[in-house]
Design a protein around this motif. Structure first.
Motif, PDB file in Angstrom:
ATOM      1  N   PRO A   7       8.071 -26.407-119.900  1.00  0.00           N
ATOM      2  CA  PRO A   7       9.038 -26.570-120.983  1.00  0.00           C
ATOM      3  C   PRO A   7       9.578 -25.609-122.024  1.00  0.00           C
ATOM      4  O   PRO A   7      10.436 -25.280-122.449  1.00  0.00           O
ATOM      5  N   VAL A   8       8.186 -24.618-121.921  1.00  0.00           N
ATOM      6  CA  VAL A   8       8.292 -23.640-122.839  1.00  0.00           C
ATOM      7  C   VAL A   8       9.526 -22.526-122.116  1.00  0.00           C
ATOM      8  O   VAL A   8      10.297 -21.937-122.872  1.00  0.00           O
ATOM      9  N   LEU A   9       9.376 -22.422-121.053  1.00  0.00           N
ATOM     10  CA  LEU A   9      10.199 -21.468-120.240  1.00  0.00           C
ATOM     11  C   LEU A   9      11.817 -22.135-120.252  1.00  0.00           C
ATOM     12  O   LEU A   9      12.888 -21.458-120.227  1.00  0.00           O
ATOM     13  N   LEU A  10      11.757 -23.471-119.962  1.00  0.00           N
ATOM     14  CA  LEU A  10      13.254 -24.063-119.993  1.00  0.00           C
ATOM     15  C   LEU A  10      13.765 -23.960-121.662  1.00  0.00           C
ATOM     16  O   LEU A  10      14.903 -23.701-121.828  1.00  0.00           O
ATOM     17  N   GLY A  11      12.864 -23.825-122.573  1.00  0.00           N
ATOM     18  CA  GLY A  11      13.524 -23.821-124.105  1.00  0.00           C
ATOM     19  C   GLY A  11      13.730 -22.322-124.059  1.00  0.00           C
ATOM     20  O   GLY A  11      14.736 -21.974-124.790  1.00  0.00           O
ATOM     21  N   ILE A  12      13.231 -21.352-123.766  1.00  0.00           N
ATOM     22  CA  ILE A  12      13.525 -19.995-123.750  1.00  0.00           C
ATOM     23  C   ILE A  12      14.914 -19.473-122.983  1.00  0.00           C
ATOM     24  O   ILE A  12      15.694 -19.063-123.536  1.00  0.00           O
ATOM     25  N   LEU A  13      15.123 -20.283-121.985  1.00  0.00           N
ATOM     26  CA  LEU A  13      16.427 -20.166-120.886  1.00  0.00           C
ATOM     27  C   LEU A  13      17.387 -20.851-121.604  1.00  0.00           C
ATOM     28  O   LEU A  13      18.468 -20.300-121.929  1.00  0.00           O
ATOM     29  N   ALA A  14      17.222 -21.804-122.623  1.00  0.00           N
ATOM     30  CA  ALA A  14      18.057 -22.571-123.346  1.00  0.00           C
ATOM     31  C   ALA A  14      18.601 -21.574-124.456  1.00  0.00           C
ATOM     32  O   ALA A  14      19.786 -21.592-124.654  1.00  0.00           O
ATOM     33  N   LEU A  15      17.703 -21.250-125.212  1.00  0.00           N
ATOM     34  CA  LEU A  15      18.079 -20.019-126.051  1.00  0.00           C
ATOM     35  C   LEU A  15      18.869 -19.124-125.728  1.00  0.00           C
ATOM     36  O   LEU A  15      19.841 -18.612-126.487  1.00  0.00           O
ATOM     37  N   ALA A  16      18.579 -18.478-124.526  1.00  0.00           N
ATOM     38  CA  ALA A  16      19.364 -17.123-123.972  1.00  0.00           C
ATOM     39  C   ALA A  16      20.747 -17.578-123.480  1.00  0.00           C
ATOM     40  O   ALA A  16      21.668 -17.014-124.164  1.00  0.00           O
ATOM     41  N   VAL A  17      20.893 -18.821-123.089  1.00  0.00           N
ATOM     42  CA  VAL A  17      22.027 -19.321-122.307  1.00  0.00           C
ATOM     43  C   VAL A  17      23.024 -19.640-123.710  1.00  0.00           C
ATOM     44  O   VAL A  17      23.991 -19.333-124.053  1.00  0.00           O
ATOM     45  N   GLY A  18      22.233 -20.398-125.042  1.00  0.00           N
ATOM     46  CA  GLY A  18      23.026 -20.682-125.991  1.00  0.00           C
ATOM     47  C   GLY A  18      23.420 -19.244-126.754  1.00  0.00           C
ATOM     48  O   GLY A  18      24.561 -19.307-127.619  1.00  0.00           O
TER      49      GLY A  18
END
Length: 67
Positions: A7-18
């Motif tokens: 979940p932490v890595l998915l959150g970081i990915l979501a922030l980067a894409v956003g």
């Protein structure tokens, strides 16, 4: 610990894409908050590149094996 990593890595990915989406949107105008997020994204990217260059500079000095 593995249960938390995904979940932490998915959150970081979501922030980067956003952040990338906001940079593109800001190029076409976009509201004030989009331009603020785009500026923050570009600034964080510049800081990361700065630290990456520093770590590369330091890593080349210790590679001698005595030939």
């Amino acid at each position: 610990m593995g249960d938390v990593a995904v979940p932490v890595l998915l959150g970081i990915l979501a922030l980067a894409v956003g952040g990338c989406v906001c940079v593109v949107w800001a190029e076409f105008g976009g509201p004030r908050w989009v331009r603020a997020v785009a500026t923050a994204t570009i600034t964080v990217g510049g800081v990361l590149r700065f630290f990456e260059k520093g770590s590369r500079r330091g890593s080349g000095r210790t590679g001698g094996d005595g030939d």
